[in-house]
Enzyme design. Sequence first.
Site, PDB file in Angstrom:
ATOM      1  N   ASN A  80       1.231  54.406  45.368  1.00 53.31           N
ATOM      2  CA  ASN A  80       0.719  54.959  46.618  1.00 53.31           C
ATOM      3  C   ASN A  80       1.828  55.084  47.662  1.00 53.31           C
ATOM      4  OD1 ASN A  80      -0.761  55.731  48.847  1.00 53.31           O
ATOM      5  ND2 ASN A  80      -2.414  54.284  48.502  1.00 53.31           N
ATOM      6  N   ASP A  81       2.255  53.975  48.210  1.00 52.21           N
ATOM      7  CA  ASP A  81       3.242  54.051  49.288  1.00 52.21           C
ATOM      8  C   ASP A  81       4.565  54.674  48.827  1.00 52.21           C
ATOM      9  OD1 ASP A  81       1.421  52.946  50.985  1.00 52.21           O
ATOM     10  OD2 ASP A  81       2.162  50.901  50.764  1.00 52.21           O
ATOM     11  N   VAL A  82       4.937  54.463  47.561  1.00 53.20           N
ATOM     12  CA  VAL A  82       6.237  54.969  47.093  1.00 53.20           C
ATOM     13  C   VAL A  82       6.242  56.479  46.868  1.00 53.20           C
ATOM     14  CG1 VAL A  82       6.909  52.776  46.054  1.00 53.20           C
ATOM     15  CG2 VAL A  82       5.737  54.470  44.654  1.00 53.20           C
TER      16      VAL A  82
END
Lengths: 469, 100
Positions: free
Chosen positions: A396-398
């Site tokens: 997700n964040d990456v």
Amino acid sequence: MMNAAITICYLLAGIGFIVGLRMLGKTQSARKGNWVSALGMLAAVLGAFLAIVRDSGAEFSFGNVVWIVVGVVLGGVIGAVTARMVKMTAMPEMVALFNGFGGIASLLVAAATVVWLGGNAGGHFSAATLFLAMLIGGITFTGSLVAFGKLAEKLPSKPILYSGQNVVNALVMLLVVVAGVCYTIWPDQWWIFLVVSLISLYFGVAVVIPIGGADMPVVISLLNSYSGLAACAAGFAVNNTLLIITGGLVGASGIILTRIMCKAMNRSLANVLFSGFGSGSGGSGAAAAGGSQGTAKSMTPEDAYYILEAAQSVVIVPGYGMAVAQAQHAVRELAEQLEANGCEVKFAIHPVAGRMPGHMNVLLAEANVPYEQLVEMDDINPVMATMDVAIVLGANDVVNPAAREEESSPIYGMPVINVDEARTVFVLKRSMRSGFAGIENPLFFKDNTSMIFGDAKATIEAMVAEFKE
Amino acid sequence: MSGHVPYEALGFLFMLAMFLGLELIAKVPATLHTPLMSGSNAISGITLIGAMSLAAYGTGWSIFLGALAVGFASINVVGGYLVTDRMLEMFKSKSKKGGA
């Protein structure tokens, strides 16, 4: 004669560790390197044993040797059995646990030395180094245990925060420094050592508990470095050069990994350790902003199959969700089906994907994905625009484009895998909930993105089934 | 624990070891991050030899503490090396030349 033999053993050990580490850093020689370093350890143990025989002389105490043998055999058996039994998915917590045992060993060595010296540490220098070995060893031990708990999900992986936490920790730190100075000045005050060894155990818990699961790669690397430095301090305390050299090597390798991990998140080490990142405090605001971004499209695995079947190039971006869903075998099968269909498949791995450095690489290796197929972020981003499909699997964040586009985002500036530049993006996810850090992901709302909801493993298996029909 | 090495020599050794460590593993590929970590973790179990000598010369409680340290360090060493080997065994190259 005996002296020469001991010296040779220690030299061989040093060579084994240095050459072993060097080989461990290259894919072709890594496995042999591990064994070279293990042989070095064997030489070190042999040398230590010879030194015991030499120094004991006539008073050679058989009883004490029994203690050592019992310790080595018992510890060796426990270590060997756990290492054989542990599942690959449980590797992060296993590494954390072993690391903690190294820390407690250094603490115990320092404590045993103080007891052996009859409560008087001797000189100022030896008092200072005993203090450091105890302190770093203690922090490594309980810090690693907390990391183990978080990774094994026996503890909540969200940061545990309370108001004034940083102030309390700073005061404890100050107390420890003052105690260290006092103990160095008055090496016969063994009670200072005893009190601080208890504080060090508390402190290890206190520093790791406010750090969230997604920041674990940094924490594990740092604790790895600490275990080396603890061994090093113990080496200063018992005047053993091999301990110092080896501890220094391990300390350095931990520092390198810590630096790589911090750089991959564009955050300073201090920010990772003290900010309580991912506690979800900014979540509500981000969610409100998300509402204005429009709606996300969703798709079934069957629909996705038609696009995949026509694709010439596919890049798969795994994250912690792949580990949770244990989808690594299924995804390898999908990659094989795609390749059989004449498509080029790559796995793009972000340095901090997962819960420890290289976590995704280990899981994919377990599933027999050849390492040539794994590409690093810096190699995939320039060619991302030429990719037909990008499959985001539990990451997700990456892959969050907000890190590039929205200066207000908490992760702005973090290097990410630019999956949104691919022609089509599939995001495999359980629900629309935001990621660990509570940050809304604009990727989900892009025109070329389709969400495929459900368990990642089940989704991938459904795609594979379509290919097989 | 015979043969006392001067403190300044110990300090220099530490410094050189750190620099050597930084040089040795500066450019490690991401694939090897986990094995490197667990492999160097096993090496940090070198405390074992310090623990051994304490258990050997100790009296009373220091034998016990030393033996306990020997036990923990042995778990660290043996477990660390074996787990690293298990991981590296899985890392295979496409050419199937026996892998890593």
